[in-house]
Scaffold this motif. Structure first.
Motif, PDB file in Angstrom:
ATOM      1  N   ALA A 102       0.843  -1.193   0.000  1.00  0.00           N
ATOM      2  CA  ALA A 102       0.000   0.000   0.000  1.00  0.00           C
ATOM      3  C   ALA A 102       0.878   1.244   0.000  1.00  0.00           C
ATOM      4  N   VAL A 103       0.400   2.290  -0.666  1.00  0.00           N
ATOM      5  CA  VAL A 103       1.108   3.565  -0.721  1.00  0.00           C
ATOM      6  C   VAL A 103       0.136   4.666  -0.310  1.00  0.00           C
ATOM      7  N   HIS A 153      10.758   2.099   0.578  1.00  0.00           N
ATOM      8  CA  HIS A 153      10.837   2.873   1.820  1.00  0.00           C
ATOM      9  C   HIS A 153       9.819   3.992   1.700  1.00  0.00           C
ATOM     10  N   THR A 154       9.473   4.599   2.812  1.00  0.00           N
ATOM     11  CA  THR A 154       8.643   5.807   2.790  1.00  0.00           C
ATOM     12  C   THR A 154       9.286   6.854   3.692  1.00  0.00           C
ATOM     13  N   ALA A 155       8.918   8.086   3.452  1.00  0.00           N
ATOM     14  CA  ALA A 155       9.398   9.202   4.268  1.00  0.00           C
ATOM     15  C   ALA A 155       8.283  10.240   4.345  1.00  0.00           C
ATOM     16  N   TYR A 176       9.219   9.432  -5.059  1.00  0.00           N
ATOM     17  CA  TYR A 176       7.982   9.912  -5.676  1.00  0.00           C
ATOM     18  C   TYR A 176       7.171  10.676  -4.641  1.00  0.00           C
ATOM     19  N   SER A 177       6.710  11.866  -5.009  1.00  0.00           N
ATOM     20  CA  SER A 177       5.807  12.651  -4.176  1.00  0.00           C
ATOM     21  C   SER A 177       4.504  12.790  -4.946  1.00  0.00           C
ATOM     22  N   PHE A 178       3.408  12.389  -4.334  1.00  0.00           N
ATOM     23  CA  PHE A 178       2.112  12.408  -5.005  1.00  0.00           C
ATOM     24  C   PHE A 178       1.475  13.778  -4.834  1.00  0.00           C
ATOM     25  N   THR A 179       1.088  14.364  -5.946  1.00  0.00           N
ATOM     26  CA  THR A 179       0.608  15.745  -5.934  1.00  0.00           C
ATOM     27  C   THR A 179      -0.906  15.786  -6.120  1.00  0.00           C
ATOM     28  N   VAL A 185       6.270  10.188   0.960  1.00  0.00           N
ATOM     29  CA  VAL A 185       7.177  10.029  -0.177  1.00  0.00           C
ATOM     30  C   VAL A 185       7.434   8.529  -0.314  1.00  0.00           C
ATOM     31  N   LEU A 186       7.276   8.015  -1.503  1.00  0.00           N
ATOM     32  CA  LEU A 186       7.606   6.626  -1.795  1.00  0.00           C
ATOM     33  C   LEU A 186       9.025   6.594  -2.344  1.00  0.00           C
TER      34      LEU A 186
END
Length: 187
Positions: A66-67, A170-172, A84-87, A72-73
């Motif tokens: 899941a994202v 990873h996520t941040a 990746y940053s989802f906008t 940030v992915l």
């Protein structure tokens, strides 16, 4: 599990269940459903028509994660590291911006893209016999040579599919997108 129909999720989300669909591909469950869960869901059907979209086929050695779009992915492969940053959300998808750092230490690349699903309705013999079939879209998050398969989970989240032997995830926090040191995530 054979199921004529049911509705779960966002008001415009529709899905197909059939015996050959691996339950872990169905994006509206955060954990794989059991046979009892699927049977129970079918018994409580809320929509009386077959109005489901088939999941996009995935290669055999794939796993899913899941994202959440408010994070940030980070994807690390032998080719390098992508963040990746989802906008903005788009119909059945999301736009994103990315940073990519090649594993050979080359110049960092930046850019943007969007992922989305598209389905078309196929009318059956009677008015309540409608099936939704996958009809294109753009399902890959791209950054440099990295491409990660994506599917919609809802307005605030989605799913990614990848080979865990080749990809680390990873996520941040979203606020860190511009300042993350991508080197620290290199494989």
């Amino acid at each position: 599990v054979q199921c004529r129909s049911f509705f779960i999720g966002e008001p415009d989300d529709v899905f197909l269940l059939h015996d050959s669909t691996p339950p872990w591909l169905l994006p509206f469950w955060s954990t794989p459903p059991t046979h009892a869960t699927l049977t129970s869901a079918c018994d409580r059907a809320l929509v009386p028509a077959t109005v489901f979209a088939q999941p996009v086929p995935q290669p055999a050695r794939q796993t899913s994660a899941a994202v959440q779009y408010n994070t940030v992915l980070i994807i690390a492969t032998a080719d390098g590291v992508a963040a990746y940053s989802f906008t903005d959300r788009v119909d059945k998808g999301t736009e994103y911006k990315f940073r990519f750092r090649p594993s050979d230490g080359g110049k960092e690349q930046t850019g943007a893209g969007k992922v989305f699903e598209r389905y078309k309705a196929i009318q059956g013999a009677n008015a309540n016999d409608v099936t939704y079939v996958y009809d294109g879209g753009d399902l890959d998050l791209k950054a440099g040579p990295i491409e990660i398969r994506w599917s919609r989970g809802g307005v605030d989240s989605g799913w990614i599919y990848f080979d865990p032997d080749k990809v680390q995830t990873h996520t941040a926090k979203a606020a860190l997108f511009d300042t993350l040191d991508l080197k620290q995530f290199a494989k």
